[in-house]
Design an enzyme around this catalytic site. Sequence first.
Site, PDB file in Angstrom:
ATOM      1  N   ASP A 163      45.581  42.039  41.027  1.00  0.00           N
ATOM      2  CA  ASP A 163      46.389  43.084  40.389  1.00  0.00           C
ATOM      3  C   ASP A 163      47.820  42.588  40.181  1.00  0.00           C
ATOM      4  O   ASP A 163      48.277  41.663  40.863  1.00  0.00           O
ATOM      5  CB  ASP A 163      46.430  44.339  41.272  1.00  0.00           C
TER       6      ASP A 163
HETATM    7  N1  URA Z   1      41.567  44.271  45.561  1.00  0.00           N
HETATM    8  C1  URA Z   1      42.566  44.985  45.023  1.00  0.00           C
HETATM    9  O1  URA Z   1      42.627  46.202  45.181  1.00  0.00           O
HETATM   10  N2  URA Z   1      43.479  44.334  44.287  1.00  0.00           N
HETATM   11  C2  URA Z   1      43.490  42.997  44.118  1.00  0.00           C
HETATM   12  O2  URA Z   1      44.372  42.462  43.458  1.00  0.00           O
HETATM   13  C3  URA Z   1      42.442  42.262  44.678  1.00  0.00           C
HETATM   14  C4  URA Z   1      41.486  42.920  45.393  1.00  0.00           C
END
Ligand code: URA
Length: 241
Positions: free
Chosen positions: A104
Amino acid sequence: MRLDKFLSDCGLGTRKQLKEYIKNGMVTVDGNIISKPEFAVDPNKNEILFSGESLTENYSEFRYYILNKPQGVVSATKDNHDKTVLDLIDTGLDKNLAPVGRLDKDTEGLLIITNDGKLTHSLLSPKKHVEKEYVVYTRDKVLDEDIRKLEEGLDIGDEEPTLPAKAFIKQDENGEETLHLILHEGRFHQVKRMLLAVGNEVTFLRRIRMGKLSLTGDLKVGEYRELTKEELSLLQEKNTD
Ligand code: URA
């Protein structure tokens, strides 16, 4: 491929400069001076020398980078609004690079970037169950009961509950207790949704391992480097299961 294309991939100069070098007899293929830029070469089979130095000894058509992704950049190859992880890899030489999976925008940590589609596919294939380890900072203390639920599998609103995972508490470098979560799958916002499912919330997330490859201390947030041969073999090894 064409000789001038190969030389260009090696970062030896512009097409115009390369033409000059070739014309001036600076390039040999299997011991013969080649004067045609369009001469066909196979860098995996031919020995190509530039000014007497081998260009093919360590040649690989693939590039593998490890990036310690900072917050605020997106795991995409192009984006109209945000800086992408590829904007951080500015070798100017590589084409067709792409991140292996996504973190993310507000997640930090280990991201592999490569143009080796086969490796990408095998690391992301749901069948391979490659482990991903995250350090998770949370709004509320994570209880033993939460650990049990995270490990067993949770309903996070998808058709299937999450696969069994590993979860444990470990102190970070500042002595703060953090949750480590090791997943064998990679669903959208999975860690965040798993913590929401136990009534908690992620305040900060960092990925520290993918398969057998861990983020090393030499890479500061925002920095990247090519994988070493040893690291690449770790990544190519059959993971888990
Ligand atoms: N899980 C999440 O919620 N975000 C990420 O970036 C990776 C795994």
